[in-house]
Design an enzyme around this catalytic site. Structure first.
Site, PDB file in Angstrom:
ATOM      1  N   LYS A  58      36.011  37.291  58.748  1.00 55.26           N
ATOM      2  CA  LYS A  58      35.620  38.452  57.944  1.00 55.26           C
ATOM      3  C   LYS A  58      35.892  38.140  56.470  1.00 55.26           C
ATOM      4  CE  LYS A  58      37.368  42.208  56.308  1.00 55.26           C
ATOM      5  NZ  LYS A  58      36.601  42.258  55.055  1.00 55.26           N
ATOM      6  N   GLU A  80      48.441  33.601  53.242  1.00 56.25           N
ATOM      7  CA  GLU A  80      48.376  33.059  51.870  1.00 56.25           C
ATOM      8  C   GLU A  80      48.225  34.257  50.947  1.00 56.25           C
ATOM      9  OE1 GLU A  80      48.641  29.947  50.880  1.00 56.25           O
ATOM     10  OE2 GLU A  80      48.753  29.104  52.892  1.00 56.25           O
ATOM     11  N   GLU A 116      51.321  40.856  39.958  1.00 56.85           N
ATOM     12  CA  GLU A 116      50.044  40.162  39.771  1.00 56.85           C
ATOM     13  C   GLU A 116      49.114  41.057  38.969  1.00 56.85           C
ATOM     14  OE1 GLU A 116      48.331  39.323  43.651  1.00 56.85           O
ATOM     15  OE2 GLU A 116      48.114  37.259  43.025  1.00 56.85           O
TER      16      GLU A 116
HETATM   17  P1  NAD Z   1      42.970  42.154  49.747  1.00 57.10           P
HETATM   18  O1  NAD Z   1      44.293  41.975  50.387  1.00 57.10           O
HETATM   19  O2  NAD Z   1      42.612  43.462  49.209  1.00 57.10           O
HETATM   20  O3  NAD Z   1      41.796  41.772  50.779  1.00 57.10           O
HETATM   21  C1  NAD Z   1      41.758  40.512  51.433  1.00 57.10           C
HETATM   22  C2  NAD Z   1      40.944  40.651  52.700  1.00 57.10           C
HETATM   23  O4  NAD Z   1      41.628  41.521  53.595  1.00 57.10           O
HETATM   24  C3  NAD Z   1      39.555  41.258  52.493  1.00 57.10           C
HETATM   25  O5  NAD Z   1      38.637  40.633  53.366  1.00 57.10           O
HETATM   26  C4  NAD Z   1      39.772  42.707  52.897  1.00 57.10           C
HETATM   27  O6  NAD Z   1      38.592  43.362  53.331  1.00 57.10           O
HETATM   28  C5  NAD Z   1      40.747  42.535  54.033  1.00 57.10           C
HETATM   29  N1  NAD Z   1      41.539  43.728  54.345  1.00 57.10           N
HETATM   30  C6  NAD Z   1      41.867  44.764  53.519  1.00 57.10           C
HETATM   31  N2  NAD Z   1      42.574  45.681  54.206  1.00 57.10           N
HETATM   32  C7  NAD Z   1      42.718  45.215  55.462  1.00 57.10           C
HETATM   33  C8  NAD Z   1      43.343  45.706  56.638  1.00 57.10           C
HETATM   34  N3  NAD Z   1      43.959  46.882  56.643  1.00 57.10           N
HETATM   35  N4  NAD Z   1      43.302  44.957  57.749  1.00 57.10           N
HETATM   36  C9  NAD Z   1      42.671  43.761  57.760  1.00 57.10           C
HETATM   37  N5  NAD Z   1      42.034  43.248  56.691  1.00 57.10           N
HETATM   38  C10 NAD Z   1      42.065  43.964  55.555  1.00 57.10           C
HETATM   39  O7  NAD Z   1      42.886  41.005  48.634  1.00 57.10           O
HETATM   40  P2  NAD Z   1      41.718  40.744  47.589  1.00 57.10           P
HETATM   41  O8  NAD Z   1      41.797  41.816  46.546  1.00 57.10           O
HETATM   42  O9  NAD Z   1      40.436  40.509  48.310  1.00 57.10           O
HETATM   43  O10 NAD Z   1      42.171  39.337  46.978  1.00 57.10           O
HETATM   44  C11 NAD Z   1      43.088  39.199  45.962  1.00 57.10           C
HETATM   45  C12 NAD Z   1      44.454  38.848  46.518  1.00 57.10           C
HETATM   46  O11 NAD Z   1      44.369  37.650  47.283  1.00 57.10           O
HETATM   47  C13 NAD Z   1      45.459  38.564  45.430  1.00 57.10           C
HETATM   48  O12 NAD Z   1      46.681  39.160  45.754  1.00 57.10           O
HETATM   49  C14 NAD Z   1      45.582  37.038  45.461  1.00 57.10           C
HETATM   50  O13 NAD Z   1      46.790  36.536  44.957  1.00 57.10           O
HETATM   51  C15 NAD Z   1      45.417  36.752  46.911  1.00 57.10           C
HETATM   52  N6  NAD Z   1      45.007  35.362  47.105  1.00 57.10           N
HETATM   53  C16 NAD Z   1      45.929  34.454  47.591  1.00 57.10           C
HETATM   54  C17 NAD Z   1      45.575  33.122  47.739  1.00 57.10           C
HETATM   55  C18 NAD Z   1      46.558  32.099  48.278  1.00 57.10           C
HETATM   56  O14 NAD Z   1      46.104  31.052  48.697  1.00 57.10           O
HETATM   57  N7  NAD Z   1      47.855  32.365  48.274  1.00 57.10           N
HETATM   58  C19 NAD Z   1      44.290  32.708  47.395  1.00 57.10           C
HETATM   59  C20 NAD Z   1      43.393  33.651  46.904  1.00 57.10           C
HETATM   60  C21 NAD Z   1      43.756  34.980  46.771  1.00 57.10           C
END
Ligand code: NAD
Length: 502
Positions: free
Chosen positions: A189, A264, A396
């Site tokens: 997803k 991650e 962040e």
């Molecule tokens: P997010 O946590 O909002 O969403 C990530 C994914 O999780 C999306 O596909 C979203 O639809 C899904 N999601 C949201 N709620 C969920 C739930 N309740 N159950 C299951 N899935 C759910 O993050 P974002 O805004 O898409 O991305 C930014 C974040 O990602 C930042 O915090 C960034 O630091 C982190 N990030 C980390 C790495 C790493 O390798 N450490 C790399 C890239 C991004």
């Protein structure tokens, strides 16, 4: 003055329509609802997706389960799996321009950068293909005459892969090829904001020969389509990249059925700079580290910890370089900083800057959103006189905002670096070997760069300490993460050690 690259209207660009991939079929969602994506740099709808419901997520999980239990994928030789992954890598390279374009318009990242990410992704698929054939267990011929021990590596089963919007194709490529190399089946997803390139990947994998049901791809919001992937009893492992908050939720959901989780998560990465550093190289790296991907990057070097003796000079040099960075149209090859993912996120970034100013930080450059006539953009911003306890120094921001803190002693620099909840990456800048190694050993983060920033390679493991995550991606053990260990303990010859005396 910031250099502006005004976005050109997308003109006659036709919206792309996408269906989801379940059990080898391109399907509509159970309720026929759709999600539209507005390009953050151009302000127009560019993609329309079928939105998955819980029922669609469950269909995808069932397909992955069947493919794992009854299908050929987990049973074929590693050589056969590897060949399919190599074919996929070639097709990714062939379609790199199309994939980079989709990532650029949906995420707002600069097209030149998206092309670089695609090249990196194809390389990761090749690396995973090579590792597939290296996966092996252990044998113990040392346990006595009557015993032979063999340790097998078996695919863990059905893996849910959930990815964020900031590096859409690159991040799915840090997970999926390794899960496939191990023989797992998957439900993927992507973020509902940037799903297009992952769906095209589905087409590529079909064409490369991945059997039906091995890779299922659904699009939808986290609570609706993502949550079932983290809690369903037929899922054996969840590989998640995203925010620390949703990572925590993922772990809690997975705990009900004790799934393995790989997380991650976020970062707030310190760059510690000593007076003997090569400052020409550092200021360039600082600007890159803070503004690359518009700062919407888990690895952003958004927390500068400068030695007090050089803080004013370095801040002034970064401010003047910041003014030369080209901000604007993600599709212009000259652009270095593209659009911000959504208007709401831009507001959040601007809110961090004004809160920091109100608390006494000084805006050395930028500080406000940019109106380029369409889409949403932020001026590269550097804040000095930031205190370690301010939100902008601890949380962040996920935007092109750099905070400058200062230190006097090495101990103080280490203390500030380690004083927050994250531990994803850090860098140290000094010509002194002892200084670099001291920081390298004492700062608690998954990657420490020395006199460089954000370099990476498929061979090098990546992941976080503390609330930046659990587990590591990439590197030689990446395929093992998607396996279970099974012990075969074998008795050889006549039994002499009866439990009930004869
Ligand atoms: P997010 O946590 O909002 O969403 C990530 C994914 O999780 C999306 O596909 C979203 O639809 C899904 N999601 C949201 N709620 C969920 C739930 N309740 N159950 C299951 N899935 C759910 O993050 P974002 O805004 O898409 O991305 C930014 C974040 O990602 C930042 O915090 C960034 O630091 C982190 N990030 C980390 C790495 C790493 O390798 N450490 C790399 C890239 C991004």
């Amino acid at each position: 003055m910031t250099v502006l690259v005004r976005p050109k209207a997308l003109g006659d660009y036709k919206i792309r329509e996408f269906r989801m991939l379940i059990d080898g079929q391109w399907a509509d969602g159970a309720e026929g609802r759709t999600i539209e994506r507005v390009a953050p740099g151009h302000g127009v709808v560019v993609s329309r997706y079928q939105a998955a419901t819980k029922a669609d997520a469950e269909r995808a999980i069932a397909a992955a389960r069947r493919a794992f239990e009854d299908g050929p994928w987990a049973r074929m030789t590693a050589s056969e799996r590897s060949l399919i992954l190599l074919r996929a890598a070639d097709m990714i390279a062939e379609r790199a321009d199309e994939l980079a374009f989709l990532d650029a318009i949906e995420s707002g990242k600069p097209i030149s950068q998206a092309r670089g990410e695609l090249a990196g992704a194809a390389d990761i698929w090749r690396y995973a293909a090579a590792l597939a054939r290296e996966l092996s267990g252990e044998s113990y011929n040392t346990l006595g005459e009557g015993t032979l021990g063999v340790v097998l590596r078996e695919p863990i089963g059905v893996v849910s892969i959930i990815t964020p919007w900031n590096f859409p194709f690159l991040i799915v490529s840090q997970k999926l090829p390794f899960a496939l190399a191990a023989g797992c089946t998957t439900v993927v997803k992507p973020s509902e904001l940037t799903s297009a390139s992952t769906l095209v990947l589905g087409e590529i994998l079909e064409a490369a020969g991945v059997p039906a049901g091995v890779v299922n791809i659904i699009v939808g919001t986290g609570p609706e389509a993502g949550a079932p992937l983290t809690s369903h009893p037929d899922v054996d492992m969840v590989s998640f990249t995203g925010s620390t908050g949703v990572g925590r939720l993922t772990m809690a959901n997975a705990a009900q059925t004790l799934k393995k989780v790989s997380l991650e998560l976020g970062g707030k990465n310190p760059q510690i700079v000593f007076p003997d550093a090569n400052l020409d190289e550092f200021v360039d790296a600082a600007v890159f580290g803070a503004y690359f991907n518009a700062g919407e990057c888990c690895n952003a070097g958004s927390r500068l910890i400068l030695h007090r003796d050089i803080a004013d000079e370095v801040t002034a040099r970064i401010a003047s370089l910041s003014a030369k960075v080209k901000v604007g149209d993600p599709l212009d090859p000259e652009t270095q900083v593209g659009a911000i993912i959504t208007p709401q996120h831009l507001e959040k970034i601007a809110g961090y800057v004004s809160a920091a100013s109100n608390d006494g930080a000084t805006v050395a450059h930028g500080g406000a959103p940019l109106d380029l006539g369409m889409g949403q953009f932020m001026t590269p911003t550097i804040l000095s006189a930031v205190k370690p306890e301010m939100a902008v120094a601890r949380e962040e921001v996920f935007g092109p905002v750099l905070s400058v803190l200062t230190f006097e002693t090495t101990e103080e620099a280490i203390r500030i670096a380690n004083s927050i909840d994250y531990g994803l990456s850090a860098s140290v800048w000094s010509r002194d070997f002892d200084t670099c190694l001291t920081i390298g050993r004492r700062v608690r983060a998954g990657t420490i760069w020395m006199n460089t920033f954000m370099d990476g390679a498929a061979e090098l493991p990546f992941g976080g300490y503390r609330q930046s995550g659990l587990g590591r991606e990439l590197g030689r053990h990446a395929v093992e993460d998607y396996t279970e260990t099974k012990t075969l303990n074998m008795h050889i010859g006549e039994r002499t050690n009866w439990w009930v005396p004869r």
